[in-house]
Scaffold this motif. Structure first.
Motif, short mmCIF file in Angstrom:
data_model
loop_
_atom_site.label_atom_id
_atom_site.label_comp_id
_atom_site.label_asym_id
_atom_site.label_seq_id
_atom_site.Cartn_x
_atom_site.Cartn_y
_atom_site.Cartn_z
N MET A 83 66.42 30.76 115.58
CA MET A 83 65.88 30.94 113.90
C MET A 83 66.32 32.27 113.56
N SER A 84 66.67 32.16 112.28
CA SER A 84 67.10 33.71 111.77
C SER A 84 65.56 34.26 111.16
N SER A 85 65.50 35.60 111.23
CA SER A 85 64.42 36.28 110.88
C SER A 85 64.28 36.41 109.53
N ALA A 86 63.00 36.46 108.65
CA ALA A 86 62.93 36.70 107.28
C ALA A 86 63.00 38.34 106.94
N VAL A 87 63.55 38.45 106.06
CA VAL A 87 63.83 39.91 105.71
C VAL A 87 63.69 40.23 104.27
N VAL A 88 63.56 41.45 103.88
CA VAL A 88 63.85 41.94 102.36
C VAL A 88 64.55 42.88 102.21
N LEU A 89 65.04 43.07 101.30
CA LEU A 89 66.04 44.08 101.01
C LEU A 89 65.73 44.98 99.75
N GLY A 90 66.07 46.27 99.86
CA GLY A 90 65.65 47.32 98.89
C GLY A 90 67.10 47.79 98.36
N LEU A 91 67.46 47.83 97.09
CA LEU A 91 68.60 48.42 96.69
C LEU A 91 68.40 49.50 95.82
N ASP A 92 68.72 50.39 95.93
CA ASP A 92 68.45 51.85 95.20
C ASP A 92 69.92 52.16 94.42
N VAL A 93 69.93 51.84 93.20
CA VAL A 93 71.54 51.70 92.51
C VAL A 93 71.57 53.15 91.72
N GLY A 94 72.45 53.72 92.01
CA GLY A 94 72.82 55.00 91.27
C GLY A 94 73.98 55.01 90.57
N GLY A 95 74.27 55.98 89.91
CA GLY A 95 75.66 55.98 88.99
C GLY A 95 77.01 55.87 89.87
N SER A 96 76.84 56.31 91.13
CA SER A 96 78.00 56.24 91.78
C SER A 96 77.88 55.61 93.17
N SER A 97 76.67 55.45 93.58
CA SER A 97 76.35 54.66 94.78
C SER A 97 75.22 53.88 94.95
N VAL A 98 75.37 52.86 95.69
CA VAL A 98 74.12 52.12 95.90
C VAL A 98 73.78 52.47 97.25
N LYS A 99 72.23 52.87 97.49
CA LYS A 99 71.54 52.96 98.67
C LYS A 99 70.91 51.76 99.29
N TYR A 100 71.07 51.05 100.34
CA TYR A 100 70.27 49.83 100.83
C TYR A 100 69.68 50.10 102.13
#
Length: 305
Positions: A1-18
């Protein structure tokens, strides 16, 4: 069974950090199951961010996402009110739109708030009651945290130190005002000032030249540091924080601009109580870490079967 996860996306002018982490509650800093940087989708931001989320999540079960945006947001509705560096998001109900794409709850917060949450809890502000976090980069974000809670004002837009006017006759800011702090100390503004002075390269090259004693670089950095010092003095008069944590790309080692600004704050302070002004410790991932922490809270509030 797949595990439950959460995601954070830090969206900038040129890149997205995840940053992907387990959804299980924890008082410790969220450990990354996956972490990285991709280009910011400009033309179709909802579809682009959804694609990033799906790619990052892989076989796991995504139960909540929080997106950190450089600009003004209405957290209650998940709407981006204004993003000077990402105008395609202006007025967009990003939370509901992305939630429909991913079939998971999606929150939208200011990127300064996300970084502040992380730094106050696990970074340079850990253990302090009253923390103001300032992020210096393409834009300038700020957030005030007291007793672990963000003080975001009556309309959720407190902390925008980057739009304090430091030069009324200065350059036009993307927000519409003239002479905002961002027009002097934001990375693009520093690059332009360095190029006008005859220098070449990026703001990091400017700071390297400053360290080497280049007179042109000294003039540019001193002007930027002076503007930052004036903004910090305004902050001290209005907010009186217990500690100021400074992060973002322009505050990374060797901290020349911040060190000079701190010296000018000490010189110019009168009645102000100058608190410790310390470098952030979580680096460029602070926004993504804070977004993940907020995503865990969101998952608790809106459980997904």
């Amino acid at each position: 069974m797949s595990s439950a996860v959460v995601l954070g996306l830090d969206v900038g002018g040129s890149s997205v950090k995840y940053r992907l982490a387990s959804a299980a509650p924890s008082e410790r800093i969220p450990e990354a199951l996956a972490q990285g940087t991709v280009s910011t989708p400009k033309k179709k931001p909802v579809a682009g961010l959804a694609a990033i989320a799906r790619d990052v999540t892989g076989p796991h079960r995504l139960v909540a996402v929080v997106v950190a945006i450089p600009g003004l947001v209405d957290e209650s509705s998940g709407t981006v009110l204004r993003s000077a560096n990402l105008p395609a998001l202006d007025g967009l109900s990003l939370g509901p739109a992305l939630s429909a794409e991913l079939d998971a709850p999606v929150g939208v917060i200011n990127d300064g708030r996300a970084a502040a949450v992380a730094e106050a809890r696990w970074g340079a502000g850990a253990g302090e009651r009253d923390v103001f976090t300032l992020a210096l980069g393409t834009g300038i974000a700020g957030s005030h945290i007291v007793d672990g809670r963000v003080v975001d004002g009556a309309h959720g837009i407190a902390g925008e130190l980057g739009h304090v006017v430091v030069d009324p006759s200065g350059a036009r800011c993307a927000c519409g005002q003239r002479g905002c702090l961002e027009t002097v100390v934001g990375a693009p503004a520093l690059r332009r000032a360095w190029n006008r002075a005859g220098g070449e390269g990026s703001p990091k090259d400017l700071l390297s030249a400053y360290e080497a004693g280049d007179e042109r670089a000294i003039r540019v950095v001193d002007r930027g540091a002076g503007a930052l010092a004036d903004a910090v003095l305004t902050l001290l008069a209005l907010v009186d924080p217990g500690v100021i944590v400074v992060g973002g790309g322009l505050a990374s080692t060797p901290h020349r601009l911040v060190v000079r600004a701190r010296a000018l704050v000490d010189e110019r302070a009168t009645f102000h109580r100058v608190p410790p002004i310390v470098p952030a410790t979580l680096g460029k991932w602070a926004g993504a870490v804070g977004a993940v922490a907020e995503a865990r809270h969101l998952a608790d509030r809106v459980p997904v079967g």
